[in-house]
Design an enzyme around this catalytic site. Sequence first.
Site, mmCIF file in Angstrom:
data_model
loop_
_atom_site.group_PDB
_atom_site.id
_atom_site.type_symbol
_atom_site.label_atom_id
_atom_site.label_comp_id
_atom_site.label_asym_id
_atom_site.label_seq_id
_atom_site.Cartn_x
_atom_site.Cartn_y
_atom_site.Cartn_z
ATOM 1 N N LYS A 1 0.830 -1.204 0.000
ATOM 2 C CA LYS A 1 0.000 0.000 0.000
ATOM 3 C C LYS A 1 0.871 1.264 0.000
ATOM 4 O O LYS A 1 2.088 1.216 0.124
ATOM 5 C CB LYS A 1 -0.923 -0.004 1.230
ATOM 6 C CG LYS A 1 -1.876 -1.198 1.303
ATOM 7 C CD LYS A 1 -2.841 -1.212 0.141
ATOM 8 C CE LYS A 1 -4.067 -2.097 0.387
ATOM 9 N NZ LYS A 1 -3.756 -3.498 0.697
ATOM 10 N N HIS A 2 0.222 2.418 -0.087
ATOM 11 C CA HIS A 2 0.937 3.694 -0.144
ATOM 12 C C HIS A 2 1.808 3.910 1.089
ATOM 13 O O HIS A 2 2.924 4.427 0.996
ATOM 14 C CB HIS A 2 -0.067 4.853 -0.225
ATOM 15 C CG HIS A 2 -0.847 4.910 -1.483
ATOM 16 N ND1 HIS A 2 -1.692 3.906 -1.898
ATOM 17 C CD2 HIS A 2 -0.929 5.872 -2.438
ATOM 18 C CE1 HIS A 2 -2.256 4.243 -3.042
ATOM 19 N NE2 HIS A 2 -1.810 5.438 -3.406
#
EC number: 2.6.1.92
Length: 399
Positions: A201-202
């Site tokens: 994920k980010h």
Amino acid sequence: MSSEFRTNIKPIPYGRQHITEDDIQAVIETLQSDYLTQGPKVVEFERAFAAYVGAEYAVAVSNGTAALHLAALALGVNEQSRVITTPITFAASANCVRYCGGTVAFADIDPETALLDVDKVKQMLESKPKGYYAGIIPVDFAGNPVNLEAFRRLADEHGLWVIEDAAHSPGGYFVDSKGEKQLCGNGNYANLAIFSFHPVKHIATGEGGMITTNDGKLYNELLKLRTHGITRDPNLMEENHGGWYMEMQELGYNYRIPDMLCALGISQLQRADAGLARRKEIANVYDNAFEGSPGIEVLGTNPDAFDAAGETGHAYHLYVIRVEDRKGLYDFLREHGIFAQVHYIPAHTMPYYRGLGYGKGDFPEAEHYYSQCLSLPMYPTLTQQEQEFVIEKVKEFVG
């Protein structure tokens, strides 16, 4: 670019975490502090993340699935609850309803964006009396934000709550009917929103999740639910025997997150804007490369995710293309060290949900999308040379 480029380089995955020396030092400092779990870094991370997405409150938990489970619990999902969500998502978006004993009601997707189709949800709601459904869980799939204003309008009309599954879209936004940017997870249209900090994920904490809201009552409920249903707040206790006293007021869970993971999250959050900007650069290169390419269709962006200047609020957790021979392309890319991935197998076709009455053919748009979709490498440290090689091989196969 020749395929010899790949001979001495590591494989290219579809997603990858980016850990810097600052990240490592942040974790080391916490390991050397007085706290490993439930210390000051948890609250610091929560406040920083709430500010980042524009919400009043944030509750950090052990992972994104725990965030979904607690969100459903806090909103009262039980055996009588029917909740609408999309089949194109990771299973946890639906499973959280089942954890609470509720019934999952899938609705089909918009074929252009693969997002939950608000018109199909409207048809479902209008086909039943008010009160039949309890809530909606739209998903910002691939980082592509849903128009939560439209879902909120439906929810208010039918007396429903909304959980935004924003696991793919920290920093993403849509533009509402007043022309204002609405950040994913800001709580202006959803009762609760959830995020994931899985390595691809980010923001990566190894494992971890966050719930955001603007509702103080839900916030306090979530704080209890993540820690066995226990409160130490004297203002919330029925009685108080002294400084040691705590009350278990309901059945909760141990969904806490350690301080050292929150320290990593704080460090990662400081680069979140730069990482998002890089993701958009990568997406733009793909867009230009595939524009007009026969046999390659890029998954569309929600039209409501563009601001007045034409900038996109797509957060690009994934970059998805559609091709006819998806299996062939998947295998061909792997042969060349490119580990593209499929997101997602429609949840309603899984054996568990088939056992609850769903089956193939129920949601044709979702199933057609699945037959063609492939997520190409998308992460901030993807190099120009690596991306050019991915593009070359995709075109070579499809061409």
